[in-house]
Design a protein around this motif. Structure first.
Motif, PDB file in Angstrom:
ATOM      1  N   UNK A 144      -9.496   0.499 -12.267  1.00  0.00           N
ATOM      2  CA  UNK A 144     -10.704  -0.265 -11.974  1.00  0.00           C
ATOM      3  C   UNK A 144     -11.565   0.444 -10.940  1.00  0.00           C
ATOM      4  N   UNK A 145     -10.955   1.152 -10.027  1.00  0.00           N
ATOM      5  CA  UNK A 145     -11.746   1.895  -9.042  1.00  0.00           C
ATOM      6  C   UNK A 145     -12.577   2.971  -9.725  1.00  0.00           C
ATOM      7  N   UNK A 146     -11.966   3.715 -10.632  1.00  0.00           N
ATOM      8  CA  UNK A 146     -12.678   4.789 -11.324  1.00  0.00           C
ATOM      9  C   UNK A 146     -13.833   4.244 -12.151  1.00  0.00           C
ATOM     10  N   UNK A 147     -13.658   3.048 -12.689  1.00  0.00           N
ATOM     11  CA  UNK A 147     -14.679   2.453 -13.550  1.00  0.00           C
ATOM     12  C   UNK A 147     -15.639   1.537 -12.787  1.00  0.00           C
ATOM     13  N   UNK A 148     -15.538   1.521 -11.457  1.00  0.00           N
ATOM     14  CA  UNK A 148     -16.391   0.667 -10.619  1.00  0.00           C
ATOM     15  C   UNK A 148     -16.254  -0.805 -11.014  1.00  0.00           C
ATOM     16  N   UNK A 149     -15.009  -1.233 -11.214  1.00  0.00           N
ATOM     17  CA  UNK A 149     -14.719  -2.614 -11.605  1.00  0.00           C
ATOM     18  C   UNK A 149     -13.825  -3.316 -10.588  1.00  0.00           C
ATOM     19  N   UNK A 150     -13.861  -2.861  -9.334  1.00  0.00           N
ATOM     20  CA  UNK A 150     -13.036  -3.491  -8.312  1.00  0.00           C
ATOM     21  C   UNK A 150     -13.339  -4.985  -8.257  1.00  0.00           C
ATOM     22  N   UNK A 151     -12.285  -5.761  -8.205  1.00  0.00           N
ATOM     23  CA  UNK A 151     -12.447  -7.207  -8.126  1.00  0.00           C
ATOM     24  C   UNK A 151     -12.524  -7.899  -9.475  1.00  0.00           C
ATOM     25  N   UNK A 156     -10.497 -10.145 -17.855  1.00  0.00           N
ATOM     26  CA  UNK A 156     -11.844  -9.882 -18.359  1.00  0.00           C
ATOM     27  C   UNK A 156     -11.953  -8.504 -19.010  1.00  0.00           C
ATOM     28  N   UNK A 157     -10.904  -7.697 -18.888  1.00  0.00           N
ATOM     29  CA  UNK A 157     -10.964  -6.319 -19.375  1.00  0.00           C
ATOM     30  C   UNK A 157     -10.001  -6.052 -20.531  1.00  0.00           C
ATOM     31  N   UNK A 158      -8.870  -6.757 -20.543  1.00  0.00           N
ATOM     32  CA  UNK A 158      -7.826  -6.563 -21.545  1.00  0.00           C
ATOM     33  C   UNK A 158      -7.684  -7.846 -22.354  1.00  0.00           C
ATOM     34  N   UNK A 173      -3.650 -13.181 -10.265  1.00  0.00           N
ATOM     35  CA  UNK A 173      -3.159 -11.811 -10.480  1.00  0.00           C
ATOM     36  C   UNK A 173      -2.367 -11.299  -9.283  1.00  0.00           C
ATOM     37  N   UNK A 174      -2.832 -11.605  -8.078  1.00  0.00           N
ATOM     38  CA  UNK A 174      -2.174 -11.084  -6.876  1.00  0.00           C
ATOM     39  C   UNK A 174      -0.809 -11.716  -6.641  1.00  0.00           C
ATOM     40  N   UNK A 175      -0.514 -12.816  -7.323  1.00  0.00           N
ATOM     41  CA  UNK A 175       0.783 -13.464  -7.157  1.00  0.00           C
ATOM     42  C   UNK A 175       1.846 -12.931  -8.124  1.00  0.00           C
ATOM     43  N   UNK A 176       1.419 -12.174  -9.095  1.00  0.00           N
ATOM     44  CA  UNK A 176       2.350 -11.667 -10.108  1.00  0.00           C
ATOM     45  C   UNK A 176       2.946 -10.354  -9.631  1.00  0.00           C
ATOM     46  N   UNK A 177       4.248 -10.331  -9.462  1.00  0.00           N
ATOM     47  CA  UNK A 177       4.942  -9.141  -8.966  1.00  0.00           C
ATOM     48  C   UNK A 177       5.173  -8.135 -10.085  1.00  0.00           C
ATOM     49  N   UNK A 178       5.556  -8.611 -11.245  1.00  0.00           N
ATOM     50  CA  UNK A 178       5.828  -7.711 -12.364  1.00  0.00           C
ATOM     51  C   UNK A 178       5.507  -8.435 -13.661  1.00  0.00           C
ATOM     52  N   UNK A 179       4.737  -7.790 -14.522  1.00  0.00           N
ATOM     53  CA  UNK A 179       4.384  -8.400 -15.792  1.00  0.00           C
ATOM     54  C   UNK A 179       4.084  -7.289 -16.794  1.00  0.00           C
ATOM     55  N   UNK A 180       4.909  -7.164 -17.808  1.00  0.00           N
ATOM     56  CA  UNK A 180       4.704  -6.139 -18.816  1.00  0.00           C
ATOM     57  C   UNK A 180       4.993  -6.689 -20.197  1.00  0.00           C
ATOM     58  N   UNK A 215      -3.504   1.655  -5.638  1.00  0.00           N
ATOM     59  CA  UNK A 215      -4.220   0.921  -6.678  1.00  0.00           C
ATOM     60  C   UNK A 215      -3.282   0.505  -7.808  1.00  0.00           C
ATOM     61  N   UNK A 216      -3.412  -0.743  -8.211  1.00  0.00           N
ATOM     62  CA  UNK A 216      -2.705  -1.226  -9.390  1.00  0.00           C
ATOM     63  C   UNK A 216      -3.564  -0.906 -10.609  1.00  0.00           C
ATOM     64  N   UNK A 217      -3.014  -0.129 -11.514  1.00  0.00           N
ATOM     65  CA  UNK A 217      -3.723   0.269 -12.727  1.00  0.00           C
ATOM     66  C   UNK A 217      -3.100  -0.448 -13.922  1.00  0.00           C
ATOM     67  N   UNK A 218      -3.775  -0.369 -15.042  1.00  0.00           N
ATOM     68  CA  UNK A 218      -3.221  -0.968 -16.259  1.00  0.00           C
ATOM     69  C   UNK A 218      -2.762   0.150 -17.169  1.00  0.00           C
ATOM     70  N   UNK A 219      -1.483   0.113 -17.534  1.00  0.00           N
ATOM     71  CA  UNK A 219      -0.891   1.130 -18.393  1.00  0.00           C
ATOM     72  C   UNK A 219      -0.880   0.603 -19.825  1.00  0.00           C
ATOM     73  N   UNK A 220      -1.437   1.379 -20.735  1.00  0.00           N
ATOM     74  CA  UNK A 220      -1.419   1.022 -22.158  1.00  0.00           C
ATOM     75  C   UNK A 220      -0.883   2.233 -22.918  1.00  0.00           C
ATOM     76  N   UNK A 221       0.402   2.182 -23.203  1.00  0.00           N
ATOM     77  CA  UNK A 221       1.134   3.319 -23.771  1.00  0.00           C
ATOM     78  C   UNK A 221       1.436   3.021 -25.238  1.00  0.00           C
TER      79      UNK A 221
END
Length: 265
Positions: A144-151, A156-158, A173-180, A215-221
């Motif tokens: 989100x930082x690279x895409x200027x989408x902080x916050x 709204x993105x996935x 979102x900030x309360x979720x420790x692990x979600x995959x 930064x927490x990123x979103x991994x889509x593998x």
């Protein structure tokens, strides 16, 4: 929605971190016994750097179920590396597979061009009977930082199919420790996809991840593959088929807001 008919789009800020294709074939012992000088000479213009590594083979158990089973250590497998001058493209060759990987994916057309000669020369020199598995993997990392989408929340993105509880309105979102989310599904009569999706932090050993990156990123593998006995003459077509499936899966995972931030060209 898992699959989208959204037109294939080239993005200026595409999230592909690493792309790998692999062709597995029945064991060719000469590859392990002799260095692939003929293949090196054929592709040396594009892949001038060479290294050989020995990969440990799993031990083999003989006489399993009998009174005296024995564990025999197998001979190490030679893994030959052919690397481009800028270190961003790599060919791997072992007695069981040929692979191409890149850390600079600008689009399918360039990737397919880089694959053409190594694949054709490998088939010419070693004449594999067929390919047991053709695979194509996209490791997408959304920042989100690279895409200027902080916050902006991931919801709204996935698309919801890859978010699980994060798509629920009462989950912060900030309360979720692990979600995959892990999914394996059929794509057609001979192709399957294994997908891992979820937020996370990159490990420090990645080239683009400084130690302590917060930064927490979103991994889509996405790991797509075609099995069976794929005729070598049809291998390029098989890869095109997997790429088409990958496009539908990726477009089905992103929202219009994320598409806009990735800047369609």
């Amino acid at each position: 929605m898992l699959f989208s008919k959204h037109p294939r789009t080239v993005y200026a800020n595409a999230p592909a971190h690493e792309v790998i294709c692999q062709f597995r074939f029945p064991t060719i012992l000469t590859i392990n016994e002799r260095e692939p000088a003929a293949l090196q000479e054929a592709i040396r213009e594009d892949f001038p750097q060479f290294a050989r590594k020995e990969d440990a083979a799993p031990p083999q158990v003989e006489g399993l179920g009998g009174p005296n089973p024995q564990v025999r250590q197998q001979k190490a497998v030679s893994n030959y590396h052919f690397v481009s001058a800028d270190n961003l493209w790599k060919i791997n060759l072992t007695q069981n597979f040929l692979a191409l990987s890149t850390l600079r994916y600008t689009g399918w057309e360039e990737f397919a061009r880089e694959l053409d000669r190594p694949l054709a020369e490998f088939i010419r020199i070693y004449k594999p009977a067929y390919f047991e598995r053709v695979g194509l993997q996209y490791v997408n990392i959304l920042s989100r930082e690279k895409l200027a989408l902080q916050g902006t929340p991931w919801s709204e993105l996935i698309t919801p199919a890859y978010l699980g509880p994060l798509s629920e309105p009462d989950v912060r979102e900030e309360d979720v420790i692990n979600c995959g989310m892990d999914l394996q599904c059929k794509l057609d009569s001979s192709s399957v996809a294994k997908i891992h999706a979820g937020p996370g932090r990159l490990r420090g050993n990645r080239p683009d991840a400084p130690e302590g990156d917060p930064e927490v990123k979103f991994i889509f593998d996405m790991d797509l593959s075609m099995g069976g006995q794929v005729d070598c003459k049809l291998s390029a077509g098989a890869m095109e088929t997997l790429h088409a499936h990958a496009t539908e899966l990726f477009e089905g995972a992103v929202t219009d807001a994320l598409r806009a931030a990735m800047q369609p060209e």
